[in-house]
Write a protein that holds these residues in place. Structure first.
Motif, PDB file in Angstrom:
ATOM      1  N   TYR A   1     -44.111 -36.163  34.783  1.00 36.22           N
ATOM      2  CA  TYR A   1     -43.644 -36.214  33.210  1.00 36.22           C
ATOM      3  C   TYR A   1     -42.772 -37.020  33.134  1.00 36.22           C
ATOM      4  CZ  TYR A   1     -40.040 -34.492  29.298  1.00 36.22           C
ATOM      5  OH  TYR A   1     -39.845 -34.021  28.869  1.00 36.22           O
ATOM      6  N   LEU A   2     -42.289 -37.956  33.879  1.00 37.69           N
ATOM      7  CA  LEU A   2     -40.937 -39.014  34.076  1.00 37.69           C
ATOM      8  C   LEU A   2     -41.721 -39.854  34.087  1.00 37.69           C
ATOM      9  CD1 LEU A   2     -38.660 -37.886  36.617  1.00 37.69           C
ATOM     10  CD2 LEU A   2     -38.282 -38.038  34.663  1.00 37.69           C
TER      11      LEU A   2
ATOM     12  N   LYS B   1     -43.148 -40.586  30.749  1.00 36.36           N
ATOM     13  CA  LYS B   1     -42.112 -40.729  29.908  1.00 36.36           C
ATOM     14  C   LYS B   1     -41.868 -42.216  29.851  1.00 36.36           C
ATOM     15  CE  LYS B   1     -37.741 -40.110  30.396  1.00 36.36           C
ATOM     16  NZ  LYS B   1     -36.247 -39.318  30.926  1.00 36.36           N
TER      17      LYS B   1
ATOM     18  N   PHE C   1     -33.355 -30.851  43.691  1.00 37.86           N
ATOM     19  CA  PHE C   1     -33.136 -31.321  42.410  1.00 37.86           C
ATOM     20  C   PHE C   1     -32.098 -31.398  41.487  1.00 37.86           C
ATOM     21  CE2 PHE C   1     -35.696 -32.362  38.460  1.00 37.86           C
ATOM     22  CZ  PHE C   1     -35.262 -34.000  38.645  1.00 37.86           C
TER      23      PHE C   1
ATOM     24  N   ILE D   1     -43.082 -33.019  37.610  1.00 35.46           N
ATOM     25  CA  ILE D   1     -41.496 -33.334  37.120  1.00 35.46           C
ATOM     26  C   ILE D   1     -41.772 -35.041  37.702  1.00 35.46           C
ATOM     27  CG2 ILE D   1     -39.805 -33.617  37.726  1.00 35.46           C
ATOM     28  CD1 ILE D   1     -39.596 -31.671  35.437  1.00 35.46           C
TER      29      ILE D   1
ATOM     30  N   PHE E   1     -38.575 -26.331  40.514  1.00 31.62           N
ATOM     31  CA  PHE E   1     -39.086 -27.158  40.812  1.00 31.62           C
ATOM     32  C   PHE E   1     -39.255 -27.459  42.176  1.00 31.62           C
ATOM     33  CE2 PHE E   1     -39.323 -27.908  36.379  1.00 31.62           C
ATOM     34  CZ  PHE E   1     -40.724 -28.035  35.246  1.00 31.62           C
TER      35      PHE E   1
ATOM     36  N   LYS F   1     -41.582 -23.513  28.573  1.00 35.96           N
ATOM     37  CA  LYS F   1     -41.302 -24.539  29.260  1.00 35.96           C
ATOM     38  C   LYS F   1     -41.091 -26.012  28.694  1.00 35.96           C
ATOM     39  CE  LYS F   1     -45.382 -21.238  30.145  1.00 35.96           C
ATOM     40  NZ  LYS F   1     -46.714 -20.546  29.815  1.00 35.96           N
ATOM     41  N   LYS F   2     -41.497 -26.368  27.797  1.00 36.91           N
ATOM     42  CA  LYS F   2     -41.407 -27.613  27.241  1.00 36.91           C
ATOM     43  C   LYS F   2     -39.752 -27.930  27.652  1.00 36.91           C
ATOM     44  CE  LYS F   2     -44.000 -30.264  23.862  1.00 36.91           C
ATOM     45  NZ  LYS F   2     -44.511 -30.913  23.648  1.00 36.91           N
TER      46      LYS F   2
ATOM     47  N   PRO G   1     -31.226 -33.613  37.190  1.00 33.97           N
ATOM     48  CA  PRO G   1     -32.170 -34.100  36.595  1.00 33.97           C
ATOM     49  C   PRO G   1     -31.576 -35.328  36.820  1.00 33.97           C
ATOM     50  CG  PRO G   1     -31.480 -32.151  35.938  1.00 33.97           C
ATOM     51  CD  PRO G   1     -30.891 -31.842  37.778  1.00 33.97           C
ATOM     52  N   THR G   2     -29.905 -35.495  36.563  1.00 35.53           N
ATOM     53  CA  THR G   2     -29.068 -36.665  35.967  1.00 35.53           C
ATOM     54  C   THR G   2     -29.660 -37.651  37.135  1.00 35.53           C
ATOM     55  OG1 THR G   2     -26.879 -35.286  36.576  1.00 35.53           O
ATOM     56  CG2 THR G   2     -27.692 -36.003  34.129  1.00 35.53           C
TER      57      THR G   2
ATOM     58  N   LEU H   1     -42.607 -24.175  35.417  1.00 38.79           N
ATOM     59  CA  LEU H   1     -42.284 -24.615  34.232  1.00 38.79           C
ATOM     60  C   LEU H   1     -41.886 -23.329  33.937  1.00 38.79           C
ATOM     61  CD1 LEU H   1     -45.368 -25.489  32.743  1.00 38.79           C
ATOM     62  CD2 LEU H   1     -42.814 -26.448  32.997  1.00 38.79           C
TER      63      LEU H   1
ATOM     64  N   GLU I   1     -37.251 -26.606  29.600  1.00 38.61           N
ATOM     65  CA  GLU I   1     -37.894 -27.022  31.305  1.00 38.61           C
ATOM     66  C   GLU I   1     -37.905 -28.697  31.751  1.00 38.61           C
ATOM     67  OE1 GLU I   1     -35.614 -25.307  32.959  1.00 38.61           O
ATOM     68  OE2 GLU I   1     -36.285 -23.674  32.504  1.00 38.61           O
ATOM     69  N   LEU I   2     -39.188 -28.836  30.750  1.00 35.91           N
ATOM     70  CA  LEU I   2     -39.859 -29.967  31.532  1.00 35.91           C
ATOM     71  C   LEU I   2     -39.019 -30.965  30.745  1.00 35.91           C
ATOM     72  CD1 LEU I   2     -43.016 -29.410  31.158  1.00 35.91           C
ATOM     73  CD2 LEU I   2     -41.618 -30.796  33.065  1.00 35.91           C
ATOM     74  N   ALA I   3     -38.143 -30.997  30.080  1.00 37.64           N
ATOM     75  CA  ALA I   3     -37.155 -32.129  29.089  1.00 37.64           C
ATOM     76  C   ALA I   3     -35.875 -31.612  29.881  1.00 37.64           C
ATOM     77  CB  ALA I   3     -36.606 -31.960  27.742  1.00 37.64           C
ATOM     78  N   ILE I   4     -35.377 -30.809  29.775  1.00 37.58           N
ATOM     79  CA  ILE I   4     -34.059 -30.635  31.061  1.00 37.58           C
ATOM     80  C   ILE I   4     -34.528 -31.289  32.346  1.00 37.58           C
ATOM     81  CG2 ILE I   4     -32.814 -29.559  32.256  1.00 37.58           C
ATOM     82  CD1 ILE I   4     -33.331 -27.850  30.149  1.00 37.58           C
ATOM     83  N   ASN I   5     -35.609 -30.739  33.411  1.00 37.99           N
ATOM     84  CA  ASN I   5     -35.919 -31.735  34.943  1.00 37.99           C
ATOM     85  C   ASN I   5     -36.135 -33.519  34.295  1.00 37.99           C
ATOM     86  OD1 ASN I   5     -35.827 -29.772  36.651  1.00 37.99           O
ATOM     87  ND2 ASN I   5     -36.501 -28.480  34.962  1.00 37.99           N
ATOM     88  N   GLY I   6     -36.961 -33.483  33.311  1.00 33.79           N
ATOM     89  CA  GLY I   6     -37.249 -35.474  33.659  1.00 33.79           C
ATOM     90  C   GLY I   6     -35.486 -35.664  32.571  1.00 33.79           C
ATOM     91  N   ASN I   7     -34.658 -35.096  32.662  1.00 34.59           N
ATOM     92  CA  ASN I   7     -33.261 -35.651  32.004  1.00 34.59           C
ATOM     93  C   ASN I   7     -34.371 -36.198  31.221  1.00 34.59           C
ATOM     94  OD1 ASN I   7     -30.403 -36.240  31.971  1.00 34.59           O
ATOM     95  ND2 ASN I   7     -30.825 -38.437  32.997  1.00 34.59           N
ATOM     96  N   ASP I   8     -34.151 -36.163  29.894  1.00 40.89           N
ATOM     97  CA  ASP I   8     -34.285 -35.980  28.483  1.00 40.89           C
ATOM     98  C   ASP I   8     -34.501 -35.418  27.358  1.00 40.89           C
ATOM     99  OD1 ASP I   8     -36.579 -37.703  26.876  1.00 40.89           O
ATOM    100  OD2 ASP I   8     -38.113 -36.871  27.524  1.00 40.89           O
TER     101      ASP I   8
END
Lengths: 582, 295, 298
Positions: B131-132, B135, C40, B128, C264, A123-124, C42-43, C259, A126-133
């Motif tokens: 989250y952004l 961040k 969506f 999302i 999303f 899950k984390k 991400p980049t 998640l 997944e969030l990092a990927i979608n947050g481009n992070d």
């Protein structure tokens, strides 16, 4: 798919205990980082910068080459719960990682860690990927299909590096040979448009189904060792009637079948009897794609299980028990028979012995009536993969890391570390990215050698370092210990080595193996949309056939036609097309 | 009061008493059962013999619990988090409530603010974007991410606003005549008078924050920086046997089955709430009453 | 006039810290709602990703999932609302009839308690209670000879447990508001009734019930807004694959789609739909509340 994810994880976890040097970073076997390193990591933008990375263009491809200047990179990692490590050791900093870092002169910086458990890591991530992070280098966990889906999204968003040339230039001969041993199929799983985007784990084939029986009960009831499935069922009936546990609480067959038709502790050993592989898309005798779950062999196995259910050989709520509940049941000592892989005795069957000192579990390989072989249907033996963030200057770093790791995983250094420094730790190998890349027959070959040495056919001195331990323990158990009272519980280690290497793998090596691989481990459009629903349909049908059905033939036919109509046929067509286009 | 105590009335009284006692028992039973399990021998607990008192009394589960450093690390994260959040929320909500309790004529933007609050109570942008933003604010892995998003609870603010409106206008006007400014009035007049409702909202928030488990899971870099409920969520609800894999580990676990240890953890996690709750009871009753029942 | 202006300024200042938090953590992320209409990447970020119109909704309704989670949500929420409405009233009336004060207080204290415990922990307890070898099945088989029941694995039982455990947790707390309304009834009314020889039932019917009628109407109308809130924390912590069909609600599905599966856009799309419908429901419920119970939220 054919095997439960947990199963894979457990297989790896068991490997860890058995061949201590072989560690898996699959995550489930790891605990929390001990919180020693609190520095930095708060900076979410750390992803991109790698100040120390030198742009040494003249570097020649050396699979084990040490970087002239320390290469720092960010990463994340899956861990287990509740780590107990020696002082100064943690998931982030430990002797394993130090060794790896010194070999290559690299330095990982952990952005975060999360338990594999309850999919927290997934899950984390997944969030990092979608947050481009995303960090510079990281591991993706899950089933091959999950990983492929994630990979595809990463590639579509142009977030990760093409590793094709990094692999070609830097992979060590050992790594390349191991992949080639299985026809590079595992590597191919993670190619998109011909480009290699991930470095996968490849495990040895090992999860054949064995029937584990409470041998102390069997002996007490004067029953012969089973040779066929009928013998096994007869033993189960005897356990039911004679109730060796007492109080009517004996569970003749402990079985899990909640969401996977043949996962961990599942009825896979019964399906194997009919060459039926309930979650596998494979090529049948005429080279057509077939789905294992709808074959007539399944029906035959379900009929047996339905009878078992009626006879009270299965628990009334077996369909509801998850792995945790099954483990509790096995630990309680009420269970008489359970299907498990060769390493079952390392987890969790030995727990029985702690509650019941007289107990003894013994594995039996039962060849199928249909073809006299040990049948085994499996997806490709793949685990987690590692990918590299787009723009990271050293895409070859994980390749080199895996080179070093696989060169050393069976060596004395790692083995000693786990046996001495990490002796009392609950994770004996907290290494980062300990992804095994093994040839398919690694374990069977080891077993053959060990059994040969015990029987005196091979000179024990010629055994490789990692197998000596097992050999010594088995020799001692067979020569001195096995006839003493409570031999298993008083000599746990010797007993475990004997039951797993000698009885299980040694026993299996006496039969011909019939390994059926999945024909397709990717995902077609219809699979993406409908496979989950189809899998649910399958489980529901199996459950109701076993527990309620009065006309199994009709109900099974109904399920098969439902399955086909609700997308199954479409999926098979799509797979056939996908394979034709390859 | 004069009462005509007939046998029928007496019987009705007794029936009522029994019924209510039964309801109370139902409410407390699962908790007592859990407590009993935590003090029982694992074998008895597994066998399902335990009802409301321990069988084979032992504190083994609690001994084992004390070895679990993560449990206590997360426990203290939770305590710190609750203390800080409720403290900040107390003052921030109080300050918000005062202007919002003025009439539209007294405070021109009042309705605009109010509608905005109601709107955000209903819609959210999803994970999302959240989250952004976390961040971007540099709050990843920061303790503050557990605190800041929890401070404003619109429902609580409205409770306080409604309470303020029950305070007689004359009081406010008198103070103004004596030259008191809004800040003086909030802290010297409204705050002392509104203690019951402030205690209520603080208690509500305390419970909400103590019980919240998502933020820790999503934003903290590792479990021991997350609050207790995050840890419990991972532990109690999805017990995963893959945690146990070395012989030594399971040896330790064998004497304390998952069930009794799990029960002990559940009990200790509930304890702070249960210990505080009887003392705060009268506040939340009066508070919720005054805040929501009008006229 | 000057004083007026400075007062307005101070009012705004007072609101500043709270409003800042609201803006940052609630308003700012709301821009993300547009994800429901985008593909969506991400980049490219939320704004940079391409528009896809109603495609996400089309995809959503192509599978049976959307219909199922909506049905589940509404059914479970309605059941909770119905029982959760009547039981607190009945309980409050019964408590009101009690004459033993210490007993009344004890019962009150005990029944409020579950409201304050988290679903994470309650779920941990319930899973053990309702396990096939748990205490309920043990008691059932011991005293009634009933075969063990898979409470958490069968659709009917699972929903029953979801509804009843929710009632169990919240009914006590729900009585507070009625008890308060009951204390507001003028005791002189009862005294007068007794003089006239009214029975208990008559007093209940002609004095007590009318006395709390306004509160009942108010609570009833306000509960309307919960038609789409079936209880995320509860179901999320209790359910399993066997009962997804009957218990996967909007909120749990949004969570899983986002998640666990990384979809999303779909999660946002269905979440937005829920918010929109909820908004309408809330407006209706407040309208009804103000019309029939003379209630204003603020």
């Amino acid at each position: 798919m054919a095997m439960n994810k947990k199963w894979t994880v457990l297989a790896l976890a068991s490997m860890l205990t058995i061949m201590s040097a072989c560690s898996s970073n699959n995550g489930a076997n790891n605990g929390n980082e001990a919180g020693g390193n609190k520095e930095a990591a708060t900076n979410a933008n750390a992803g991109g910068n790698n100040a120390a990375a030198p742009a040494d263009t003249a570097e020649k491809p050396d699979p084990f080459g040490k970087y002239p200047e320390t290469v720092e990179f960010t990463t994340v990692r899956p861990i287990g719960n509740n780590p107990q490590f020696p002082d100064g050791q943690s998931y982030e900093e430990n002797d394993y990682n130090t060794f790896m870092q010194d070999q290559l002169n690299v330095k990982p910086k952990f952005v975060w860690t999360a338990p594999q458990d309850g999919f927290a890591y997934k899950k984390k991530l997944e969030l990092a990927i979608n947050g481009n992070d995303i960090p510079d280098i990281f591991e993706i966990t899950g089933t091959p299909t999950d990983i492929q889906a994630t990979l595809k999204r990463l590639v579509d968003a142009d977030m990760i590096e093409d590793l094709t040339s990094a692999y070609e230039d830097y992979a060590s001969p050992l790594v390349k040979d191991s992949f080639a041993n299985q026809g590079n199929q595992v590597l191919d799983l993670f190619k998109i448009d011909g480009k290699q985007y991930a470095m996968p784990q490849q495990t040895s084939l090992e999860n054949f189904n064995f029937v584990w029986i409470r041998d102390d009960w069997r002996k007490k009831l004067n029953l012969p060792e089973p040779k066929t499935m009928d013998d096994v069922l007869a033993i189960g009936k005897a356990f039911k009637e004679k109730d060796p546990f007492g109080g009517g609480k004996t569970v003749p067959f402990a079985m899990q079948m909640e969401s996977e038709p043949a996962g961990l502790f599942g009825p896979g050993f019964l399906f194997d009897q009919f060459e039926a592989y309930p979650r596998l898309f494979y090529k049948d005798a005429s080279s057509n794609i077939a789905y294992g779950g709808i074959q007539p062999g399944i029906k035959d196995a379900l009929k047996i299980m339905s009878q078992m259910y009626k006879d009270g050989l299965l628990e009334k709520d077996f369909a509801l028990k998850d792995t945790g509940k099954l483990q509790e049941l096995l630990a309680s000592g009420r269970a008489g028979i359970v299907g498990q892989a060769w390493w079952g005795v390392w987890y969790p069957l030995f727990m029985t012995l702690q509650n019941v000192p007289d107990a003894d579990w013994k594995p039996y390989a039962i060849p199928a009536k249909t073809n006299g072989k040990i049948n085994f249907g499996t997806t490709l033996p793949v685990g987690d993969v590692i990918v590299v963030k787009k723009g990271f200057e050293h895409p070859e770093l994980p390749v080199k890391w895996l080179n070093v790791y696989n060169e050393n995983r069976k060596g004395e250094f790692f083995l000693k570390l786990s046996q001495e420094t990490f002796k009392d730790a609950n994770d004996k190998a907290p290494i980062l990215w300990g992804l095994t890349i093994a040839p398919g027959d690694e374990i069977l070959n080891s077993a053959k050698q060990i059994v040969g040495a015990v029987k005196g056919e091979i000179d024990a001195a010629t055994l490789p370092f990692t197998n000596k331990d097992a050999f010594n323990n088995i020799k001692q158990y067979i020569d001195e210990l096995q006839d003493q009272p409570q031999a298993p519980s008083k000599n746990m280690l010797q007993w475990q080595n004997t039951r797993s290497w000698y009885d299980a793998m040694g026993g299996a090596s006496g039969y011909e193996l019939n390994v059926v691989y999945s024909a397709f481990d990717g995902q077609t459009p219809t699979m993406e949309k409908k496979l989950t629903a189809l899998n649910d349909l399958q489980m529901k049908a199996y459950h109701s056939i076993i527990m309620k059905s009065t006309d199994i033939d009709a109900d099974f036919d109904k399920f098969v036609s439902d399955w086909k109509a609700q997308g199954g046929d479409q999926i098979i067509t799509e797979i056939t097309e996908a394979l034709a286009n390859k | 009061m004069v009462r005509n105590v007939t046998p029928g009335a007496k019987a009705a009284d007794i029936a009522l008493l029994v019924l209510l006692a039964l309801a109370a028992f139902t409410c407390i039973f699962p908790i007592v059962h859990n407590l009993a399990i935590s003090f029982s021998m694992p074998a008895k607990a597994e066998g399902g013999f335990v009802t409301v008192y321990p069988r084979g009394f032992t504190v083994a589960a609690y001994t084992k619990l004390f070895e679990d450093t993560t449990f206590f690390q997360t426990f203290f994260v939770s305590v710190k988090r609750v203390a800080l959040t409720t403290f900040l929320s107390f003052f921030i909500s109080l300050l918000m409530a005062y202007p919002l309790s003025r009439t539209n004529r007294e405070f021109k933007l009042r309705n605009a603010y109010m509608w905005l609050l109601v709107f955000v109570m209903m819609f959210n942008g999803g994970l999302i974007p959240f989250y952004l933003i976390v961040k971007q604010l540099g709050l990843m892995n920061s303790f503050w991410v557990l605190v800041l998003p929890m401070i404003i609870n619109v429902y609580n603010v409205i409770l306080i606003v409604n309470y303020f409106r029950t305070i007689p206008k004359e009081l406010d006007e008198c103070a103004s005549m004596d030259g008191a400014g809004p800040w003086y009035k909030v802290f010297r007049i409204y705050m002392p008078l509104a203690m019951p409702v402030l205690a209520t909202t603080t208690l509500f928030l305390l419970v909400t924050v103590w019980n919240e488990f998502m933020l820790g899971m999503i934003f903290m870099r590792s479990i021991e920086h997350a609050p207790l409920q995050t840890y419990m969520q991972q532990l109690v609800v999805r017990i995963d046997p893959t945690l146990l894999k070395s012989v030594d580990d399971v040896k330790r676990m064998a004497s304390v089955s998952d069930k009794t240890l799990g029960a002990a953890k559940i009990f200790v996690s509930m304890f702070p709430i249960m210990a505080m709750y009887p003392f705060l009871q009268r506040y939340f009753i009066s508070g919720i009453t005054l805040g929501s029942v009008k006229e | 006039m000057l004083r007026k202006w400075s007062e307005q300024l101070h009012f705004n200042l007072m609101l500043l810290p709270g409003m800042l938090l609201v803006l940052v953590f609630s308003v700012w992320p709301m821009g993300g709602i547009i994800l429901a209409f985008k593909h969506f990447i991400p980049t490219k970020g939320i704004w940079g990703s391409g528009w896809v119109g109603w495609d996400n909704y089309a995809l959503l309704f192509e599978t049976p999932v959307a219909k199922q989670v909506f049905t589940n949500t509404v059914v479970i929420a309605l059941m909770k609302m119905a029982f959760g409405f009547f039981i607190p009233i009945a309980f409050a009336l019964m408590l009101n009839e009690l004459r033993v004060r210490w007993f009344k207080r004890t019962v009150q204290t005990v029944v409020y308690l579950p409201h304050f415990l988290s679903w994470v922990l309650i779920a941990g307890i319930l899973r053990d209670l309702f396990a096939v070898d748990g205490i309920f099945n043990q008691l059932l088989s011991k005293y009634f000879g009933v075969e063990p029941i898979m409470f958490l694995g069968e659709h009917f039982w699972f929903r029953t447990i979801i509804v009843s455990s929710d009632i169990w947790k919240e009914f006590g707390f729900g009585t507070i508001i009625y008890l308060a309304a009951l204390t507001a009834i003028n005791p002189a009314l009862y005294e007068a009734a007794e003089m006239d020889g009214a029975s208990r039932m008559e007093k209940l019917r002609y004095i007590t019930l009318p006395g709390i009628a306004a509160t009942i109407v108010l609570v009833g109308t306000l509960s309307l807004q919960n038609v789409l809130n079936a209880g995320f924390d509860q179901i999320f912590n209790l359910y399993n694959a066997l009962v997804y069909d009957s218990s996967d609600i909007i909120d749990t599905y949004v969570y899983r789609a986002g998640l666990e599966e990384g979809h999303f856009e779909i999660a946002t799309a269905i979440g937005l739909m829920k918010s929109a419908i909820s908004f309408v429901l809330i407006v209706i419920s407040y309208f009804l509340a103000s019309r029939f119970a003379n209630y204003r939220i603020f």
